[in-house]
Design an enzyme around this catalytic site. Sequence first.
Site, mmCIF file in Angstrom:
data_model
loop_
_atom_site.group_PDB
_atom_site.id
_atom_site.type_symbol
_atom_site.label_atom_id
_atom_site.label_comp_id
_atom_site.label_asym_id
_atom_site.label_seq_id
_atom_site.Cartn_x
_atom_site.Cartn_y
_atom_site.Cartn_z
ATOM 1 N N ASP A 57 0.868 -1.183 0.000
ATOM 2 C CA ASP A 57 0.000 0.000 0.000
ATOM 3 C C ASP A 57 0.906 1.234 0.000
ATOM 4 O O ASP A 57 2.111 1.125 0.207
ATOM 5 C CB ASP A 57 -0.865 -0.041 1.270
ATOM 6 C CG ASP A 57 -2.017 0.949 1.215
ATOM 7 O OD1 ASP A 57 -2.212 1.605 0.168
ATOM 8 O OD2 ASP A 57 -2.720 1.067 2.232
ATOM 9 N N GLU B 63 2.722 4.907 -4.015
ATOM 10 C CA GLU B 63 2.702 5.903 -5.129
ATOM 11 C C GLU B 63 3.991 6.705 -5.240
ATOM 12 O O GLU B 63 4.305 7.105 -6.340
ATOM 13 C CB GLU B 63 1.509 6.828 -4.942
ATOM 14 C CG GLU B 63 0.170 6.155 -5.145
ATOM 15 C CD GLU B 63 -0.299 5.333 -3.935
ATOM 16 O OE1 GLU B 63 0.323 5.444 -2.860
ATOM 17 O OE2 GLU B 63 -1.261 4.574 -4.074
ATOM 18 N N ASP C 173 -8.935 3.565 -1.621
ATOM 19 C CA ASP C 173 -9.820 3.728 -0.465
ATOM 20 C C ASP C 173 -11.155 4.343 -0.860
ATOM 21 O O ASP C 173 -11.312 5.557 -0.900
ATOM 22 C CB ASP C 173 -9.128 4.575 0.597
ATOM 23 C CG ASP C 173 -7.853 3.902 1.085
ATOM 24 O OD1 ASP C 173 -7.729 2.681 0.880
ATOM 25 O OD2 ASP C 173 -6.993 4.584 1.651
#
Lengths: 642, 561
Positions: free
Chosen positions: B155, B158, B231
Amino acid sequence: MKFKMSFIATVLCVLCVVSESIVRSAASSPQNQFLGIAPEDEKYYKSSEVIRCKDGSKKFSRAQLNDDFCDCADGTDEPGTSACPGGKFYCRNVGHTPLPLFSSRVNDGICDCCDGSDEYDGKVNCPNTCWEAGKVARDKLKKKIATYQEGVAIRNQEVEQAKVVMAKDEAELAKLQNDEKILKRLVEQLKERKEQIEKVEEKERLQKEKEEQEKKEAEEKANQGNGAEDQEKTKAEEEAKKDKSEDVENGSAEDKPTESQYDDNVGILEDSHSYQDTAEYHDDLASKDGHIHTPERKGSLVDGVQQEAVKQKKESVATSEPDFDGGSKVPHDEGNDASEKTESLSKEELGRLVASRWTGEDTTKESGEVDVTKDTDHVDHEELRKETHDEQSDGYASETDDDNQKYDDDEVEEEPDDDFGAEDHSDSGSSYKYESDTDSDLSDVTTSSNPSWLEKIQNTVRNILQAVNLFQTPVNQSEAASVRKEYDESSAKLSKIESRISSLTQKLKHDFGPDKEFYSFYGRCFESKQNKYVYKVCPYKQASQVEGHSTTRLGSWDKFEDSYKVMIFANGDKCWNGPDRSLKVRLRCGLKNEVADVDEPSRCEYVALLSTPAVCLEEKLKELQHKLDLMNKEQPQGHDEL
Amino acid sequence: MPQLFAVAYHQCRWNYRDDEDVAQVDSKFDEHDIPYDVLWLDIEHTDGKRYFTWDRMLFPHPEEMQRKLAAKGRHMVTIVDPHIKRDDSYFVHREATEKGYYVKDANGNDYDGWCWSGSSSYPDMLRPEVRSWWAEKFSTENYVGSTPSLYIWNDMNEPSVFNGPEVTMPRDAIHQGDAEHRELHNVYGYYFHMATAEGLVKRGDGRDRPFVLSRAVFAGSQRHGAIWTGDNSADWDHLRVSVPMILSLGLTGISFSGADVGGFFGNPEPELLVRWYQLGAYYPFFRGHAHHDTKRREPWLFGEKNTERMREAIRIRYMLLPYFYTLFREANTTGVPVARPLWMEFPSEEATFTNDEAFMIGNSLLVQGIYTEHAKRASVYLPGKESWYDLKTGTAYKGGKTHKLDVNEEGVPAFQRAGTIIPRKDRFRRSSTQMVNDPYTLVIALNSSQAAEGELYVDDGRSFEFQQGSYIHRRFVFADGKLTSLNLAPGHTQFSSECVIERIILQGLSTGQKSALVEPANQKAEIERGPLLLYSRQGPTVLTIRKPNVRIADNWVIKIF
């Protein structure tokens, strides 16, 4: 010929490739055609060659029974295979307990039945462990039965005691209500008389003042010219006046009917508090018993009540503090529009701010509190508190396994019933000491000595009222004093009776279960220490989580649920970003009242387990005994349990 | 190519708090006879957000916990993010600092950003030596408390930097070869995903296919694992938008994607949750997930009826696993996505161009989501000239028109296209692992010329042997009253299976055939009416070839007459 050729082909095929598949498909259908059928169903399957699906949808032949192909959607035809998802496989588990399995467990490579009957395709070998496992289970069941037997006995005792005590409470209430009526009338009479006396006294005072004034004026005339003296005098006069005005204030307060005054104060209490506070108030009064008898004490009694109210308000603020606490712990430069302000934020603050998009915490106000670790505020609090309170909590908390746990001193003082709660329930003689405590608290009002206190008062009042001559001037000071004294004492007693009535009424209003088996829970708290927290469960009152000196309310008493198997505490302190805290306490039969396994499966929704004899039910005991009988009956021959 | 278990249902929550919680959730699935394959642990399982570590208070025995799951054929996934806590006592940070593996700031110092772990640095995943160092971290020796049944979730790759510009790394941060972050921002997460997947491959000595879920995505991410849409919220709109998101990802080559079922933020009403399961069962990646602050929402928490509905949704996924796995193989070899916009299958039909509320799973299945509360009716456009068979009722609908259909809470509309054959497994187990030997059902939906085609791909579900040709790949062709199983696998295949086809369902058969002959075994099989869905007690009955018991590995022909 064609037939023969294909037959040969089939044979060849079996020999080369399909051999395993044939073996397998044979293995997938059980050797015992009636595998997986519960004994009570055997007749259903064996009675005819054509069997009906239990849901009536269709019929199937005996050959289709357990042939590893699902014909009935309800699984009737495949009790012994995994072919029908809706089916059930019956493990006999001789030596242990029979077990119906989902048919999805049959031949799945995992041993589910202790007799290994669910795995027969040869892929795994499941040894029969029923005898060993069964013995363990039987021993466990026996222990449970023993617990239930003892628990049922304790429960019966408690139910009996509860009946007695409840009757006693009810009788006391009735008596108090009667006394209240009489006493109220007496207090009225005394008040009337007192006011009359005061009127006369006031008249006398005014007369006297007038006389003094005239005298003073005469003197002033005589003493004109002496400035210094004059000044001092004026000062003295002013002071005297001030005193007087205070007297008037007090006097006017005393002029009001005492009941209403009391009521006002009670009103204040009740506005912000539930009945316990009244009980506490009552207790407060009781503890001040000594003072109440002295007439001068009256003002301070009122003060005391008010102080109590203030104190309690403070406490309630303190209780809810943790929520504000977290927010205010780390001050943060405000900014209503977070995005505009980000530039001025420190690196860390910005990090926390962005983290708040996931944590949902309000960083504009609370960013100091936001834990970058994506934790809840709850955990933050835990951590923060840990830092602050670690030492205290270590020293503070004590093991609470013991049912006889005493609570912290404040609590004991505040809760009239606590002594009762701290009694060992199994010691039936003293477990209801609460009643005698109350008796001693109210000994002057409740003991039925001869003549009763009420009669005594009645006599005294009659005597006083007869003795005081209102038309005699000046007022006989000793008579006036005795009226006042008697009035003060009687109204104090009335207050006590009223608060006792109110606490008894509140108590009796509760749901104590079908057999009043939870009557003994009233006024008690059960504690459990888990890591750094002490959980306090006080039925009919509230539940809280205590860490050091910070208390978080998990909920106020709400009700029983699930036929008295669950206690609900609701509307506790609000959770950051979450619901109000709540606690669900599951009740389980045990010999002692013990809280265990406090858990928080969803954020701020707590669950706990409370062992108590109150739920050791006779029917359940019978059920368990029956189960044990069955298990013993299922034992293979030749084994002797003993 | 994903492992078979990864195509099944995943149960996640931020966070399953401790090993007891894990055990409890696991046993509840069994108690309710709901299959699931993977239990996930979010960031709270770590020791202070130091990845590759465990909070030993909460998870004192992680190996034992994983072994217990593995005993039921289940797997575990833990999260490993790229932000490394700047803590000198943390071995990952120490090593990365010593080796100079971190991304640098404009001044040449190790870049220091803020994330879950607080002050953190980010390994420069563009450098091959950093990736191979990172990959080593996943060996069972280095990742203490891990077992071979543990897989990984990446997670925040990025990379997310809470206090960085646009919540990421400053553009002037320096990577390998003095390249500025602005030039390669979009591939950082890709390389991180790649390094993690390589780690899992290395861990298994190159014999175990990795499973890594990533949030960051770049062209080619499909080679490293699955993607989820990030999310989302427990809103009906987010349910609706999940479909175009997944379809778009699929068109860019990323087949293995899904949205968090139930919606990450917020508490879904039971109806929304149920609808999400009913739709999510068709996402290529099917995972239930929930935010820390939300109420528990495991499928059994909303009353018997809703449990039943969610169980059914999950079971449909398990029933269709052979079909999904076959489609993943197709995606693996051709890049054609598993979930497809309607226009991909019906490019000549303009009516399909703007439809992003329905989608195709492969070429055979059309799924229409229900995106509104209390829906009683739905408009469903069924493209093409051929009919469509309702998956649950077996009812045939004409193609090329919009149907106003009654809907209930029991499921979302789904249809099998006439002319296709879908392989299923109708027995439910605790997890896909126990289904391996279970027999197949073929559902044949005949088109107007009484013909149909479909495929089945099977391999060992976990290793790379399939790359050497170890797999079963069949084409089933029904024509002229004959069902033929043709081999698409290379002749030298080492993989075999004893699995048989226990049931063949025939929809749209125009004449009243009574029996079937299996060749070359020359065995007769009966044709009778049987249930369309085994788990549904009130379901319709359909023409069924009972127990042909032909092996999926073999060539055979079944004639009906």
